[in-house]
Write a protein that holds these residues in place. Structure first.
Motif: not given
Length: 308
Positions: A29-39, A60-68
């Motif tokens: 959870l902390e080392v792998q998932w949270i780190g990956a999400v932060r990156d 206008e950016d395609a990554n905005t929905p992914r960010f949300i």
């Protein structure tokens, strides 16, 4: 959740603590998932910043929905983690007897992970809201124009009651800007939407506070008009959230309207020295600067005010 509950069912404090530590703090959870999400959030943030600079809009950016989506995942993980911790603490108290305090202490390792998740929200939500906020300033151009005046007589005030000179149009402009982010189709969870709206509300309040101090003079009726407009703005932002009023974001602005509405300077002293003194968000100097915006109050008497 299944692994954690299974470790508790062994009734071995050592096993339960080992699994909890590996699963929550030192493991996935902390080392792998949270780190990956932060990156990934940082990567999306970079492309969104480029779109913002080029087009002025995050949409206008395609990554905005992914960010949300990732922000929503973080909020959901934080909520589930807290719920799981509460459940496991209850299980420990029921099943582990004398070892219950040891297991409950191990569960405290979940607290830093929970705070790490909230920390991500507290970092990226303000950036997201701050990327929307610059579009609000142009709406205040009309507030600076001669068409908007608080140096009102009775006829001016009556006209303003029929045809609001500023706030209705300002709220309409705000709604146009915020609509892509406050509707269900925005993708933001209810909690994250509330966080974004709260940040935008605070930013809007600060803009208007600065303009009230710098641009306008107020007659008593003009001060009444400002008070009405502040209430309209508070009501609008409160209608966007799921958690009730956002009036706490407008405390300073509401206090400014309150002070501008005094009939006599002695009322200012009474307010300042009253039971609510500790709650004042304005400094003594700001109070005097504000009162100097009133057209009918004597500057020498304002300067002579003693606010302790």
């Amino acid at each position: 959740r299944k692994v954690s509950r299974r470790s508790m069912s062994t009734l071995s404090a050592h096993t339960a603590c080992s699994v909890l530590f590996l699963g929550l703090a030192a493991g996935g959870l902390e080392v792998q998932w949270i780190g990956a999400v932060r990156d990934r959030l940082l990567a999306y943030q970079r492309t969104m910043a480029i779109a913002l600079a080029a087009f002025g809009k995050l949409e206008e950016d395609a990554n905005t929905p992914r960010f949300i989506m990732l922000l929503n995942d973080i909020e959901r993980a934080s909520e589930y983690l807290q719920k799981l911790k509460d459940e496991l603490e209850g299980d420990a108290a029921k099943h582990f007897g004398a070892d219950a305090p040891r297991v409950q202490q191990c569960l405290q390792d979940a607290a830093p992970v929970h705070m790490t998740l909230l920390g991500l929200l507290n970092h990226f939500i303000p950036w997201f809201a701050g990327s929307i906020a610059p579009r609000i300033s142009p709406l205040l151009v009309h507030f600076h124009s001669p068409a908007v005046s608080y140096n009102m007589n009775e006829a001016d005030y009556e006209r303003a009651e029929v045809n609001d000179p500023f706030m209705s149009a300002f709220i309409g402009g705000l709604h146009t800007i915020l609509s892509p982010f406050i509707k269900d189709v925005s993708g933001l969870s209810v909690g994250n939407r509330d966080r974004v709206v709260a940040h935008i509300a605070g930013h809007t309040a600060q803009l208007i506070e600065a303009d009230v101090m710098a641009y306008h003079r107020f007659t008593p009726l003009g001060a009444v008009q400002l008070g009405k407009e502040v209430r309209m703005l508070v009501d609008y932002f409160s209608s966007l959230g799921s958690g009730g009023t956002l009036s706490y974001k407008f405390v300073r602005l509401s206090q400014m309207a309150q002070l501008l509405n005094v009939d006599r300077l002695q009322e200012v002293v009474d307010y300042w020295d009253g039971d609510s003194k500790a709650a004042w968000r304005l400094t003594q100097e700001e109070v005097k600067v504000l009162l100097l915006r009133r057209t009918d109050l004597a500057p020498d008497q304002i300067s002579a005010l003693r606010l302790y």
